[in-house]
Design a protein around this motif. Sequence first.
Motif, PDB file in Angstrom:
ATOM      1  N   GLU A   1      25.594  65.691 -26.343  1.00  0.00           N
ATOM      2  CA  GLU A   1      26.275  65.896 -25.061  1.00  0.00           C
ATOM      3  C   GLU A   1      25.240  66.177 -23.968  1.00  0.00           C
ATOM      4  OE1 GLU A   1      30.204  68.080 -23.310  1.00  0.00           O
ATOM      5  OE2 GLU A   1      28.947  69.270 -24.655  1.00  0.00           O
ATOM      6  N   HIS A   2      25.174  65.300 -22.991  1.00  0.00           N
ATOM      7  CA  HIS A   2      24.211  65.429 -21.900  1.00  0.00           C
ATOM      8  C   HIS A   2      24.671  66.479 -20.888  1.00  0.00           C
ATOM      9  CE1 HIS A   2      22.941  61.617 -23.637  1.00  0.00           C
ATOM     10  NE2 HIS A   2      21.858  61.656 -22.896  1.00  0.00           N
ATOM     11  N   SER A   3      23.700  67.118 -20.257  1.00  0.00           N
ATOM     12  CA  SER A   3      24.024  68.189 -19.301  1.00  0.00           C
ATOM     13  C   SER A   3      24.789  67.663 -18.098  1.00  0.00           C
ATOM     14  CB  SER A   3      22.741  68.887 -18.840  1.00  0.00           C
ATOM     15  OG  SER A   3      21.877  67.976 -18.168  1.00  0.00           O
ATOM     16  N   VAL A   4      24.579  66.399 -17.718  1.00  0.00           N
ATOM     17  CA  VAL A   4      25.231  65.879 -16.509  1.00  0.00           C
ATOM     18  C   VAL A   4      26.740  65.743 -16.676  1.00  0.00           C
ATOM     19  CG1 VAL A   4      23.192  64.668 -15.645  1.00  0.00           C
ATOM     20  CG2 VAL A   4      24.811  63.463 -17.125  1.00  0.00           C
ATOM     21  N   ILE A   5      27.234  65.758 -17.944  1.00  0.00           N
ATOM     22  CA  ILE A   5      28.672  65.615 -18.155  1.00  0.00           C
ATOM     23  C   ILE A   5      29.288  66.864 -18.788  1.00  0.00           C
ATOM     24  CG2 ILE A   5      28.675  63.106 -18.255  1.00  0.00           C
ATOM     25  CD1 ILE A   5      28.815  63.428 -21.365  1.00  0.00           C
ATOM     26  N   LYS A   6      28.510  67.926 -18.960  1.00  0.00           N
ATOM     27  CA  LYS A   6      29.088  69.165 -19.478  1.00  0.00           C
ATOM     28  C   LYS A   6      29.949  69.800 -18.399  1.00  0.00           C
ATOM     29  CE  LYS A   6      25.715  70.428 -23.013  1.00  0.00           C
ATOM     30  NZ  LYS A   6      24.735  71.434 -23.482  1.00  0.00           N
TER      31      LYS A   6
ATOM     32  N   GLU B   1      19.976  65.152 -13.768  1.00  0.00           N
ATOM     33  CA  GLU B   1      20.854  65.500 -12.647  1.00  0.00           C
ATOM     34  C   GLU B   1      20.359  64.918 -11.332  1.00  0.00           C
ATOM     35  OE1 GLU B   1      20.101  67.523 -15.059  1.00  0.00           O
ATOM     36  OE2 GLU B   1      21.888  68.648 -15.670  1.00  0.00           O
ATOM     37  N   GLU B   2      19.024  64.947 -11.117  1.00  0.00           N
ATOM     38  CA  GLU B   2      18.512  64.447  -9.836  1.00  0.00           C
ATOM     39  C   GLU B   2      18.648  62.935  -9.731  1.00  0.00           C
ATOM     40  OE1 GLU B   2      14.688  65.381 -12.270  1.00  0.00           O
ATOM     41  OE2 GLU B   2      16.750  66.115 -12.120  1.00  0.00           O
ATOM     42  N   THR B   3      18.606  62.225 -10.852  1.00  0.00           N
ATOM     43  CA  THR B   3      18.852  60.780 -10.819  1.00  0.00           C
ATOM     44  C   THR B   3      20.283  60.502 -10.393  1.00  0.00           C
ATOM     45  OG1 THR B   3      17.249  60.371 -12.587  1.00  0.00           O
ATOM     46  CG2 THR B   3      18.884  58.651 -12.173  1.00  0.00           C
ATOM     47  N   VAL B   4      21.231  61.190 -11.040  1.00  0.00           N
ATOM     48  CA  VAL B   4      22.644  60.982 -10.748  1.00  0.00           C
ATOM     49  C   VAL B   4      22.976  61.293  -9.290  1.00  0.00           C
ATOM     50  CG1 VAL B   4      24.954  61.896 -11.268  1.00  0.00           C
ATOM     51  CG2 VAL B   4      23.377  61.327 -13.133  1.00  0.00           C
ATOM     52  N   ALA B   5      22.308  62.273  -8.707  1.00  0.00           N
ATOM     53  CA  ALA B   5      22.600  62.677  -7.323  1.00  0.00           C
ATOM     54  C   ALA B   5      21.816  61.862  -6.299  1.00  0.00           C
ATOM     55  CB  ALA B   5      22.286  64.165  -7.138  1.00  0.00           C
TER      56      ALA B   5
END
Length: 270
Positions: A48-53, A249-253
């Motif tokens: 489970e990746h942190s970006v979807i927790k 997270e910084e990629t997603v944002a």
Amino acid sequence: MARLEPVLDRRTFNITMLSGVAALMGRNAMAQATPAMWLLFTKSAGYEHSVIKSDIGQPSHLGRCLKPLFETRNLGLRESKDGSLFEPETIGAFAGFVFFTSGDLTTPGTDQQPPMSAAGKAALLRAVQNGKPFIGLHSAADTFHGPADGPVDPYIAMLGGEFEAHGDQQVAAATIDDPTFPGIGQQNDWTFNEEWYVLKNLASDLKPIQQLKTAGMKGNMYQRDPFPLTWTRTHGQGRLFYTGLAHREETVASEAFLNLIGGAVDWCRG
């Protein structure tokens, strides 16, 4: 005695017609005002990746970043880890799918959220085959692995590629193969500190949008020619998009990533 037929005078007729037209316009307006709903599916049967927790009922980091992209296109985005949403009687509520998943989604797995049933998995494949768009992010390729010496899982065959390995997170670049793809921008390549997937079982009909620039990367798995990182393909009538980006997270944002996903939504909708 002659039979009297009811007579509808012109005024009554006009009022009746106008009422019918108004009701029809009202129904059309309501239909237009209700956005088509996409499903952001984030079940993790594997890692489970942190970006979807997230806490149940609360958006993840990914969900918060993506939702405005859909709202500006008059689309809804429902985020869930509940595999029962894919049952044949419920999957029709969704106009398209975004997957950030891992592992065998027909098992409770790591997050212990309700799994897909076999019928639900079949319903997903059928929905895309029949024209519903699908966007896969990062570990969507680390989902539904087939046996090492067996056939490719039907989900992987639909997606177009399967996770094999990754090395340490590092700064690397992705070259742009298709500068005309919506949202890709005009830069020659993208540079991110990311977790870079090495992929296998790549479909022969992929249309690469970006390729990983492997020269100079650390790790034995990257000592190979550049290979597709982001692509599109069709599956029956459905349009699919996948990118290996989105671990951090910084990629997603980032503006670049969000513009790319916005372009993917537009492309997948045709």
